[in-house]
Design an enzyme around this catalytic site. Structure first.
Site, PDB file in Angstrom:
ATOM      1  N   HIS A  85       0.820  -1.214   0.000  1.00  0.00           N
ATOM      2  CA  HIS A  85       0.000   0.000   0.000  1.00  0.00           C
ATOM      3  C   HIS A  85       0.855   1.266   0.000  1.00  0.00           C
ATOM      4  CE1 HIS A  85       0.071  -0.199   4.553  1.00  0.00           C
ATOM      5  NE2 HIS A  85       0.010   1.112   4.439  1.00  0.00           N
ATOM      6  N   ASP A 221       1.109  -7.701   2.142  1.00  0.00           N
ATOM      7  CA  ASP A 221       1.247  -6.254   1.934  1.00  0.00           C
ATOM      8  C   ASP A 221       2.722  -5.833   1.809  1.00  0.00           C
ATOM      9  OD1 ASP A 221       0.842  -3.547   1.762  1.00  0.00           O
ATOM     10  OD2 ASP A 221      -0.564  -3.445   3.435  1.00  0.00           O
ATOM     11  N   SER A 657       3.923   2.324   8.300  1.00  0.00           N
ATOM     12  CA  SER A 657       3.670   1.328   7.262  1.00  0.00           C
ATOM     13  C   SER A 657       4.954   1.013   6.512  1.00  0.00           C
ATOM     14  CB  SER A 657       2.636   1.852   6.271  1.00  0.00           C
ATOM     15  OG  SER A 657       1.368   1.749   6.833  1.00  0.00           O
TER      16      SER A 657
HETATM   17  N1  ARG Z   1      -4.605   0.362   7.328  1.00  0.00           N
HETATM   18  C1  ARG Z   1      -3.305   0.357   6.735  1.00  0.00           C
HETATM   19  C2  ARG Z   1      -2.508   1.542   7.215  1.00  0.00           C
HETATM   20  O1  ARG Z   1      -3.006   2.604   7.370  1.00  0.00           O
HETATM   21  C3  ARG Z   1      -3.354   0.427   5.257  1.00  0.00           C
HETATM   22  C4  ARG Z   1      -3.894  -0.786   4.657  1.00  0.00           C
HETATM   23  C5  ARG Z   1      -4.052  -0.677   3.183  1.00  0.00           C
HETATM   24  N2  ARG Z   1      -4.974  -1.681   2.788  1.00  0.00           N
HETATM   25  C6  ARG Z   1      -6.246  -1.434   2.452  1.00  0.00           C
HETATM   26  N3  ARG Z   1      -7.066  -2.423   2.271  1.00  0.00           N
HETATM   27  N4  ARG Z   1      -6.687  -0.197   2.317  1.00  0.00           N
HETATM   28  O2  ARG Z   1      -1.313   1.444   7.390  1.00  0.00           O
END
Ligand code: ARG
Length: 722
Positions: A85, A221, A657
């Protein structure tokens, strides 16, 4: 009396206490603040190996990736691991309907196949220096906006002193503890970053928004990039002559596996927390700010998804923007729910009561909370309006672009402005328009604009509506209680604005005049809301922010004073500066009767699989190898399966992330990519029992690269610990 004393004592220690796994620690203070605790929890490295200003250390393998993520160097040729992501935008940009890397995945088999990215850079941290006394000395006796302005100037000057543009060295001072401590972070930026590999989206975003922010989780991811330098090893802009970077440090990768309870440490760039948010702020978030944002994003996402779901080219066009909006849509919705569930408001009230009793007879601190209450009361009636500007007006890409044309209007009508100013403004908006049109999907945007206009009418206090706007609208388009009216209004704007009409736009560019601009329906729409806000409410917002900052600074100053010994052991809120957090791999019980294991496995991926689904489909080669249990050296012997992901107790937040999750010896075991739903209140209050960081297991990453991607060239670059 005694009882009162006891409550005050408890609440004050609550204010200062840092729980076992809570804390985003500054690398330069690790040795002093928490090193012994880290060793107790299992760490096997020396202080110098964690962070050193004289020698290379783990910190030299950690980068800021792009604008808001973390990445880590994993080979002596500048190979970078980060999240899928985090690479998402670059992957979508590199893709076309014919070569759809977002959908199908991609692995470069040699350096020549790596794909240059536009605008992705990485930054290495060179040094950290405390300049607190220098900054505070120059602000002595100042408060409010005078102080804020002076502070901005002082920080700018110091940043300039520590920067060197000719070598891409950039200093950014971070204000910590809400303006009570100042550290200069000096970075070196590298602009030649290339896409090396990505799994197909069905792996990299498996589970989509349904599973986002939740455990159990089965998402791969990750994505792979490489940083290049000039032949001399120095930072350089993209060139075919550039060579892979020889880094100061890179992380070994462990495929040994781990158990529940093992030590885990995360380096990275947490973006922002507000652990000293007040009860007033919590209430405002729960009652107004979060629900307004969620409601507007709900609507925007619905319209975007409608256009994306059956059209590959629209999907590629909107994917990245959609993902960003959806990510924090779910976050803020969950945050509200958890803040309410844990009654964070009352927790805050309680610790504030303790603080207030401590302030009795201390003139600097005594009025803080009564002033704060007044500031919130004054601002509260307008906060929804501000949300509507940020998330509503600017939530329509056309309105947002049209609002930017204000700079042209200023150049045209303001006295003292010249032809040269007009030309400059026109050049700027010309470039912005190209960018805007590239990303613009008119079908969804038109629906968004219509809905925002209708929702503003219904939701925002009538006395705050732009004067005459809705009356005129209803005269032309019909009843304000009829949804069709707003649809017609939006259609009128989209059909008639010069922004989408090459001939009209070119005529305006050839001969820009204020009249044409002001009569453009998109410009008129955007500025009706914007000018109304700017002229009547922006000052109130600025006043509130300035007061909030000032009181926040004093509150933290007080807290640091209460117990100076404990204050030395406090960690500052996240500010997108490098932090280290430590904890353990750990299972948990999210609610009564439910147990969550510390890992997810391939078995669970197959259980979630839904052929052809938007979020839960899987590539054929994964299904084939998974059914044969062909996991090679990446298998987890305890589980007799491939481990996909795991959870740890580490304290992280957005910005982390892509962060490396390290074992006790500093080897990479996974990449942090999410937080769990039960702890979505973590920006404001860390929950010591329920907070978990969700990490993709590096063995799954390598299996995807090696077995599915056939990119053994990349595996061979790594230093594997077996
Ligand atoms: N929730 C994650 C973060 O903010 C991002 C995940 C991205 N995946 C998704 N399905 N939107 O670090």
């Amino acid at each position: 009396m005694k009882k009162l004393f006891v409550t005050i004592f408890i609440s004050l220690s609550f204010l200062l206490k840092s729980f076992a796994d809570e804390g985003m620690w500054l690398p330069l203070l690790l040795g002093q603040q928490v090193y012994n605790d880290m060793v107790k929890r299992g760490l096997k490295l020396s202080k110098e190996q964690l962070y050193s200003i004289n020698k290379t250390s783990i910190k030299d393998a950690i980068v800021i990736f792009g604008g808001g993520c973390t990445g880590e160097i994993v080979s002596n040729k500048g190979l970078i691991f980060t999240n899928h992501h985090c690479g998402y935008d670059a992957i979508a940009n590199a893709s076309t309907v014919e070569h759809n890397y977002l959908r199908d995945g991609f692995y470069a088999k040699n350096n020549g196949e790596e794909i240059p990215t536009e605008g992705v850079s990485v930054q290495f941290l060179l040094s950290i220096q405390d300049v607190t006394s220098q900054v505070l000395d120059s602000l002595k006796g100042m408060t409010g906006s005078e102080r804020a302005q002076r502070q901005a100037r002082v920080l700018n000057n110091l940043n300039a002193q520590h920067s060197d543009a000719s070598q891409n060295i950039e200093a950014r001072i971070s204000s910590l503890f809400k303006g009570n401590q100042f550290l200069v972070f000096v970075y070196q930026r590298y602009n030649d970053v290339r896409l090396v590999g990505t799994p197909p989206e069905s792996i990299g975003k498996f589970g989509g928004d349904t599973d986002n922010w939740e455990w159990p989780r089965h998402t791969g991811d990750f994505s792979v990039f490489r940083v290049y330098t000039g032949k001399d090893g120095k930072t350089a802009n993209f060139s075919l002559d550039n060579i892979p970077m020889v880094p100061k440090w890179f992380l070994p990768v462990s495929i040994k596996g781990f158990k529940d309870g093992d030590y885990a440490m995360i380096y990275g760039y947490p973006g922002g927390t507000n652990r000293y948010e007040t009860s007033f702020g919590v209430k405002q978030k729960i009652d107004i700010d979060n629900p307004t944002l969620v409601k507007l994003r709900d609507m925007r996402l619905k319209h975007m998804f409608e256009q994306m779901k059956n059209n590959d080219s629209v999907k590629l066009q909107l994917a990245s923007s959609y993902a960003g909006i959806a990510n924090y849509w779910k976050f803020f919705d969950g945050e509200t729910k958890q803040l309410i569930k844990y009654d964070v408001f009352s927790q805050k009230k309680k610790s504030e009561e303790g603080f207030i009793s401590w302030t009795k007879g201390k003139p600097e601190y005594e009025p803080i909370f009564s002033e704060w209450e007044k500031a919130y009361e004054a601002w509260r009636p307008f906060s929804k309006h501000r949300m509507y500007i940020n998330e509503g007006l600017f939530g329509s890409p056309l309105s947002a672009f049209a609002a930017g044309l204000q700079q042209v209007e200023v150049a045209l009508v303001q006295s003292g402005k010249t032809q040269a100013d007009v030309k400059k403004a026109m050049e700027a908006v010309g470039k912005a328009r190209e960018e805007f049109l590239k990303n613009e999907n008119q079908a969804s945007d038109q629906k968004i604009l219509g809905d925002v206009t209708r929702m503003f009418y219904q939701d925002v206090d009538q006395t705050q509506h732009p004067i005459d706007f809705y009356r005129t609208l209803s005269e032309k388009f019909g009843s304000l209680t009829d949804e069709q009216t707003f649809k017609k209004y939006a259609a009128y704007i989209f059909d008639n604005t010069m922004i989408f009409n090459e001939a009209k736009w070119n005529a305006f560019v050839a001969n820009p005049d204020a009249n044409t601009l002001q009569n453009d329906p998109a410009f008129a729409h955007a500025t009706a809301f914007l000018i109304n806000y700017q002229s009547k409410y922006a000052a109130k917002s600025a006043q509130f922010n300035s007061k909030n900052n000032e009181l926040g600074r004093l509150y933290l100053k007080g807290i640091l004073e209460i117990d100076p010994v404990k204050a030395k052991k406090m960690y500052p809120d996240a500010t997108f500066t490098m932090r280290v957090s430590f904890g353990n791999v750990k299972s948990y019980r999210p609610r009564d009767g439910v147990f969550y294991d510390y890992v997810c496995t391939m078995d669970g991926v197959l259980q979630k699989y839904k052929k052809g689904d938007y979020e839960f489909d899987l590539p054929d080669n994964l299904l084939e190898l998974a059914k044969k249990k062909d996991f090679g050296q990446y298998i987890d012997k305890q589980k007799n399966d491939l481990v996909i992901s795991f959870i740890t107790t580490n304290d992280i937040t957005g910005g982390n992330s892509g962060s490396p999750v390290l074992d006790a010896n500093g080897n990479l075991i996974g990449l942090a990519f999410d937080g769990n739903y039960e702890a979505l209140s973590h920006k404001i209050a860390f929950d010591k029992d329920l907070n978990r960081t969700i990490c993709v297991d590096v063995r799954y990453v390598l299996w995807c690269i090696d077995k599915l991607g056939g990119a053994s060239n990349l595996i061979n670059e790594l230093k594997l610990v077996k």
